[in-house]
Design a protein around this motif. Structure first.
Motif, PDB file in Angstrom:
ATOM      1  N   ILE A   3       0.843  -1.196   0.000  1.00 28.04           N
ATOM      2  CA  ILE A   3       0.000   0.000   0.000  1.00 28.04           C
ATOM      3  C   ILE A   3       0.880   1.248   0.000  1.00 28.04           C
ATOM      4  N   ALA A   4       1.970   1.202   0.760  1.00 24.89           N
ATOM      5  CA  ALA A   4       2.870   2.371   0.794  1.00 24.89           C
ATOM      6  C   ALA A   4       3.487   2.642  -0.585  1.00 24.89           C
ATOM      7  N   ASP A   5       3.867   1.580  -1.296  1.00 19.84           N
ATOM      8  CA  ASP A   5       4.406   1.754  -2.662  1.00 19.84           C
ATOM      9  C   ASP A   5       3.346   2.366  -3.580  1.00 19.84           C
ATOM     10  N   SER A  41      -5.997  -2.866   6.143  1.00 21.52           N
ATOM     11  CA  SER A  41      -5.530  -2.071   5.002  1.00 21.52           C
ATOM     12  C   SER A  41      -5.676  -0.578   5.287  1.00 21.52           C
ATOM     13  N   ILE A  42      -6.757  -0.230   5.985  1.00 28.75           N
ATOM     14  CA  ILE A  42      -6.961   1.177   6.354  1.00 28.75           C
ATOM     15  C   ILE A  42      -5.833   1.611   7.294  1.00 28.75           C
ATOM     16  N   LEU A  43      -5.517   0.744   8.242  1.00 33.64           N
ATOM     17  CA  LEU A  43      -4.448   1.073   9.200  1.00 33.64           C
ATOM     18  C   LEU A  43      -3.105   1.206   8.490  1.00 33.64           C
ATOM     19  N   GLU A  44      -2.887   0.357   7.493  1.00 33.04           N
ATOM     20  CA  GLU A  44      -1.633   0.417   6.741  1.00 33.04           C
ATOM     21  C   GLU A  44      -1.521   1.743   5.973  1.00 33.04           C
ATOM     22  N   ALA A  45      -2.619   2.146   5.347  1.00 33.30           N
ATOM     23  CA  ALA A  45      -2.611   3.416   4.606  1.00 33.30           C
ATOM     24  C   ALA A  45      -2.461   4.593   5.574  1.00 33.30           C
ATOM     25  N   HIS A  46      -3.103   4.479   6.718  1.00 32.53           N
ATOM     26  CA  HIS A  46      -2.999   5.536   7.731  1.00 32.53           C
ATOM     27  C   HIS A  46      -1.563   5.670   8.203  1.00 32.53           C
ATOM     28  N   LEU A  52      -7.514  10.734   5.137  1.00 29.98           N
ATOM     29  CA  LEU A  52      -8.873  10.881   4.612  1.00 29.98           C
ATOM     30  C   LEU A  52      -9.272   9.600   3.886  1.00 29.98           C
ATOM     31  N   PHE A  53     -10.403   9.017   4.306  1.00 32.04           N
ATOM     32  CA  PHE A  53     -10.857   7.748   3.743  1.00 32.04           C
ATOM     33  C   PHE A  53     -12.294   7.856   3.262  1.00 32.04           C
ATOM     34  N   GLY A  54     -12.638   7.039   2.277  1.00 28.71           N
ATOM     35  CA  GLY A  54     -14.006   6.972   1.781  1.00 28.71           C
ATOM     36  C   GLY A  54     -14.526   5.556   1.860  1.00 28.71           C
ATOM     37  N   GLU A  55     -15.749   5.421   2.365  1.00 28.74           N
ATOM     38  CA  GLU A  55     -16.436   4.120   2.433  1.00 28.74           C
ATOM     39  C   GLU A  55     -17.817   4.327   1.853  1.00 28.74           C
ATOM     40  N   ASN A  56     -18.403   3.261   1.281  1.00 32.16           N
ATOM     41  CA  ASN A  56     -19.684   3.499   0.624  1.00 32.16           C
ATOM     42  C   ASN A  56     -20.870   2.787   1.242  1.00 32.16           C
ATOM     43  N   ARG A  57     -20.642   1.961   2.286  1.00 32.13           N
ATOM     44  CA  ARG A  57     -21.786   1.272   2.879  1.00 32.13           C
ATOM     45  C   ARG A  57     -21.772   1.416   4.397  1.00 32.13           C
ATOM     46  N   VAL A  58     -22.927   1.754   4.943  1.00 36.63           N
ATOM     47  CA  VAL A  58     -23.028   1.995   6.384  1.00 36.63           C
ATOM     48  C   VAL A  58     -22.684   0.744   7.179  1.00 36.63           C
ATOM     49  N   GLN A  59     -23.317  -0.386   6.823  1.00 36.60           N
ATOM     50  CA  GLN A  59     -23.107  -1.605   7.609  1.00 36.60           C
ATOM     51  C   GLN A  59     -21.651  -2.072   7.540  1.00 36.60           C
ATOM     52  N   GLU A  60     -21.101  -2.029   6.334  1.00 34.32           N
ATOM     53  CA  GLU A  60     -19.706  -2.460   6.170  1.00 34.32           C
ATOM     54  C   GLU A  60     -18.779  -1.577   7.014  1.00 34.32           C
ATOM     55  N   ALA A  67     -13.342  -1.943  14.625  1.00 35.53           N
ATOM     56  CA  ALA A  67     -11.949  -2.407  14.623  1.00 35.53           C
ATOM     57  C   ALA A  67     -10.977  -1.229  14.701  1.00 35.53           C
ATOM     58  N   LEU A  68     -11.329  -0.132  14.037  1.00 41.49           N
ATOM     59  CA  LEU A  68     -10.443   1.043  14.046  1.00 41.49           C
ATOM     60  C   LEU A  68     -10.437   1.709  15.420  1.00 41.49           C
ATOM     61  N   VAL A  69     -11.602   1.728  16.065  1.00 43.71           N
ATOM     62  CA  VAL A  69     -11.674   2.275  17.422  1.00 43.71           C
ATOM     63  C   VAL A  69     -10.795   1.432  18.338  1.00 43.71           C
ATOM     64  N   ALA A  70     -10.923   0.105  18.211  1.00 43.00           N
ATOM     65  CA  ALA A  70     -10.125  -0.796  19.044  1.00 43.00           C
ATOM     66  C   ALA A  70      -8.634  -0.595  18.799  1.00 43.00           C
ATOM     67  N   ALA A  71      -8.264  -0.266  17.561  1.00 43.99           N
ATOM     68  CA  ALA A  71      -6.851  -0.053  17.231  1.00 43.99           C
ATOM     69  C   ALA A  71      -6.361   1.317  17.720  1.00 43.99           C
ATOM     70  N   GLY A  72      -7.288   2.146  18.169  1.00 46.68           N
ATOM     71  CA  GLY A  72      -6.900   3.414  18.799  1.00 46.68           C
ATOM     72  C   GLY A  72      -6.653   4.572  17.845  1.00 46.68           C
ATOM     73  N   VAL A  73      -7.001   4.413  16.568  1.00 46.92           N
ATOM     74  CA  VAL A  73      -6.680   5.491  15.613  1.00 46.92           C
ATOM     75  C   VAL A  73      -7.457   6.772  15.861  1.00 46.92           C
ATOM     76  N   PHE A  74      -8.626   6.667  16.476  1.00 50.72           N
ATOM     77  CA  PHE A  74      -9.409   7.888  16.683  1.00 50.72           C
ATOM     78  C   PHE A  74      -8.995   8.609  17.962  1.00 50.72           C
ATOM     79  N   ALA A  75      -8.092   7.972  18.726  1.00 50.74           N
ATOM     80  CA  ALA A  75      -7.676   8.583  19.988  1.00 50.74           C
ATOM     81  C   ALA A  75      -6.556   9.599  19.783  1.00 50.74           C
ATOM     82  N   THR A  76      -5.782   9.432  18.741  1.00 50.14           N
ATOM     83  CA  THR A  76      -4.613  10.289  18.553  1.00 50.14           C
ATOM     84  C   THR A  76      -4.986  11.606  17.883  1.00 50.14           C
ATOM     85  N   GLN A  77      -4.130  12.578  18.006  1.00 52.90           N
ATOM     86  CA  GLN A  77      -4.354  13.876  17.364  1.00 52.90           C
ATOM     87  C   GLN A  77      -4.316  13.747  15.847  1.00 52.90           C
TER      88      GLN A  77
END
Ligand code: PLP
Length: 239
Positions: A3-5, A41-46, A52-60, A67-77
């Motif tokens: 993803i970084a490449d 994959s989102i965490l890898e791109a982050h 900035l991310f785009g998703e198209n389905r509410v349930q998905e 999972a992202l909350v559990a990974a703590g990404v929303f806690a950081t500045q």
């Protein structure tokens, strides 16, 4: 390719399109469209610098969000912002307002009213984009550029106090020949210019247009956000 490449390659293409168009690189943002791809994959791109991310389905996205909350990404500045870029049914508006940082595909007055109600209930100020449908294809969502509903929506938006309209978005029909796509991007920019004149109370700075195969042309035509999925995360499994 990691993803970084992929991001480095997309970044290089964006920089070159900006140079070509005589625009500063910071006048266009890259949205990574992570639909169908796992939270890892989102965490890898982050981690590679995308916010900035785009998703198209509410349930998905609800599942990934947990999972992202559990990974703590929303806690950081340096936290991330996730926008809903897909068609939203009005009965999912409240859930979407809880989950997403912005709704980029507002395609009816009714949806705008529902989102405003939900945002009011949650005491949230919600950035939105108006989705415009520039071609007659049946399968696509969005308001007609010359229809009465777009005018009505623009008149009503200043009173929907919990919505902050930021601009327009569109998904043009696919074409291998990018010169066939260019007129759609140009048309969105011209529509934005005329709406901005007619509705001076609205801020319509954002033009969200351009995807993996056509973002360079979108940048030449004035995109402020390009939505790139495949070129970053690889091909999606067909659904
Ligand atoms: C899937 C999607 C994209 C990204 O498409 P790619 O071709 O994979 O870059 C962009 N915008 C919207 C609205 C999408 O649904």
């Amino acid at each position: 390719m990691s993803i970084a490449d992929n991001l480095a390659r997309v970044e290089g293409q964006m920089a070159s399109s900006c140079r070509h168009a005589g625009r500063p690189r910071n006048s266009v943002r890259l949205m990574a469209v992570s639909k169908t791809h796992p939270p890892e994959s989102i965490l890898e791109a982050h981690a590679a610098g995308i916010h900035l991310f785009g998703e198209n389905r509410v349930q998905e996205y609800a599942e990934k969000h947990a999972a992202l909350v559990a990974a703590g990404v929303f806690a950081t500045q340096s936290s991330m912002s996730v926008h809903c870029i897909g068609h939203l049914q009005t009965n999912k508006a409240a859930r979407a307002v809880q989950l997403f940082d912005a709704i980029d595909a507002v395609d009816s007055l009714r949806l705008a009213e529902r989102l405003n109600q939900a945002a009011t209930d949650l005491d949230k100020h919600l950035p939105i984009l108006i989705e415009i449908k520039l071609s007659p294809e049946e399968a696509k969502h969005g308001l007609a550029p010359d229809g009465a509903e777009l005018d009505e929506l623009c008149e009503r938006l200043p009173d929907l106090l919990h919505l902050q309209v930021r601009g327009l978005m569109t998904v043009p029909p696919y074409a291998d020949d990018l010169e066939q796509v260019r007129p759609y991007f140009r048309q969105l920019r011209l529509l934005r210019d005329s709406l901005a004149q007619r509705c001076p109370r609205l801020a319509l700075d954002e033009l969200s247009m351009g995807m993996s195969h056509d973002f360079s042309v979108a940048i030449e035509e004035g995109a402020t956000v390009v939505r790139v999925g495949t070129a970053i995360f690889g091909a999606r499994a067909s659904v």
